[in-house]
Write a protein that holds these residues in place. Sequence first.
Motif, mmCIF file in Angstrom:
data_model
loop_
_atom_site.group_PDB
_atom_site.id
_atom_site.type_symbol
_atom_site.label_atom_id
_atom_site.label_comp_id
_atom_site.label_asym_id
_atom_site.label_seq_id
_atom_site.Cartn_x
_atom_site.Cartn_y
_atom_site.Cartn_z
ATOM 1 N N HIS A 107 -36.745 1.402 14.371
ATOM 2 C CA HIS A 107 -35.509 0.701 15.100
ATOM 3 C C HIS A 107 -34.996 2.187 15.757
ATOM 4 O O HIS A 107 -34.751 2.446 17.367
ATOM 5 N N SER A 108 -35.627 3.676 15.382
ATOM 6 C CA SER A 108 -35.399 5.285 16.791
ATOM 7 C C SER A 108 -36.327 4.664 17.986
ATOM 8 O O SER A 108 -35.311 5.155 18.613
ATOM 9 N N GLU A 109 -37.138 3.473 18.055
ATOM 10 C CA GLU A 109 -38.505 4.299 19.056
ATOM 11 C C GLU A 109 -37.695 2.764 19.473
ATOM 12 O O GLU A 109 -37.433 3.002 21.448
ATOM 13 N N VAL A 110 -37.542 1.683 19.142
ATOM 14 C CA VAL A 110 -36.094 1.125 20.173
ATOM 15 C C VAL A 110 -34.763 1.437 20.817
ATOM 16 O O VAL A 110 -34.605 1.369 21.756
ATOM 17 N N THR A 111 -34.513 2.107 19.878
ATOM 18 C CA THR A 111 -33.239 2.742 20.853
ATOM 19 C C THR A 111 -33.104 3.823 21.524
ATOM 20 O O THR A 111 -33.020 4.092 22.542
ATOM 21 N N LYS A 112 -34.082 4.883 21.956
ATOM 22 C CA LYS A 112 -34.746 5.314 22.274
ATOM 23 C C LYS A 112 -35.331 4.618 24.219
ATOM 24 O O LYS A 112 -34.642 5.350 25.253
ATOM 25 N N VAL A 113 -35.716 3.487 23.543
ATOM 26 C CA VAL A 113 -36.442 2.891 24.948
ATOM 27 C C VAL A 113 -34.659 2.204 25.568
ATOM 28 O O VAL A 113 -34.678 1.960 26.919
ATOM 29 N N ALA A 114 -34.010 1.702 24.655
ATOM 30 C CA ALA A 114 -32.826 1.371 25.415
ATOM 31 C C ALA A 114 -31.851 2.773 25.859
ATOM 32 O O ALA A 114 -31.409 2.090 27.224
ATOM 33 N N GLU A 115 -32.120 3.535 25.633
ATOM 34 C CA GLU A 115 -31.268 4.847 26.549
ATOM 35 C C GLU A 115 -31.899 4.983 27.779
ATOM 36 O O GLU A 115 -31.356 5.125 28.428
ATOM 37 N N ILE A 116 -33.535 5.061 27.009
ATOM 38 C CA ILE A 116 -34.161 4.967 29.248
ATOM 39 C C ILE A 116 -33.777 4.037 29.732
ATOM 40 O O ILE A 116 -33.294 4.374 31.134
ATOM 41 N N MET A 117 -33.960 2.482 29.416
ATOM 42 C CA MET A 117 -33.651 1.991 30.703
ATOM 43 C C MET A 117 -32.159 2.131 30.775
ATOM 44 O O MET A 117 -31.909 1.700 31.893
ATOM 45 N N ASP A 118 -31.327 2.098 30.408
ATOM 46 C CA ASP A 118 -29.625 2.891 30.862
ATOM 47 C C ASP A 118 -29.644 3.597 31.197
ATOM 48 O O ASP A 118 -28.798 2.977 32.567
#
Length: 351
Positions: free
Chosen positions: A321-332
Amino acid sequence: REQPIFSTRAHVFQIDPATKRNWIPASKHALTVSYFYDATRNVYRIISVGGTKAIINSTITPNMTFTKTSQKFGQWADSRANTVYGLGFASEQHLSQFAEKFQEVKEAARLAREKSQDKTELTNPALSITSHQVLPSPIISSNGPGEDKLFRSQSADVEITTEKERLKKMLSEGSVSEVQWEAEFFSLQDNNTKLVAALHEANANVDQWKKQLTAYQEETETLRQRVAELESQGAHDSSSENNKEELSQTLEELELLIKAKDEEIQMLKSQKCGRWEAEGEREETLQKLQELEARNAELEQRLRLAEQTLAEALADREKMHSEVTKVAEIMDVKIFELSELRQGLAKLLES
């Protein structure tokens, strides 16, 4: 005849005569580029020789301008050679030294031109009439012929002086006009060179932005694939959560079973003194008690393993869940940078 003033090494380029946009390398390796002073003609040159061929033979004029187009590249236009020279240096310090020397030589060329113009005016035959060339006035006598000679001598003096002033005026006007036209010509040429350099820099910036845009698009596509993989893993994790729920239910059942067995053991222990009369029943009861204790130990071990598995699954879920959150922030962030880059490119294309 020509004396070297300053030398350095650089990669030599010439502007493409067909397109006037692209640089053509004059050699494969760096060459020696030197400033020379021609004492006979009183001019300054930039000379670079590759093998037996003169790659650069540029006479410096007061209206030339050396332009730094980047940290290690500079250029200047030579109207006599009808080309633009470019030099690529190994460091910014070498470029600065060459540019400073160019400014010094340019100033020296300006002073040399002014001295040459002054010398031309002084040595012009039309202006070299001096006072001793005027015919001396004859001796004034009381007779008529003496007075006539005096009158003619003064008239010739006035006529020569008038002609001298007229020639001075004509030469002065012609020299000023020539200097003005030449200054305007070199000014227009410098402006043209600056515009060409600005166009080259704009084209280079556009190419760089296009490459950066392509890199951002590739990185965005990679991030999208990564998100898709994480989502598929999340779906797999949902099935794992179902298994975890089943495992939790099994653990609860095992705990209830263990509790029931413990109660049964306690009940048997309390009743064994009164109810066991026969030795055979006693041994059977002891064997049953041992079996129950072994079963109890096995159930406890299974319970510990199940709790450990559940804890590991929960930790993996939190980590994912933490990794998915980081990837979403990088994509933004990347999508925001991509939008800004597209806006900048659109503005540049409009301009």
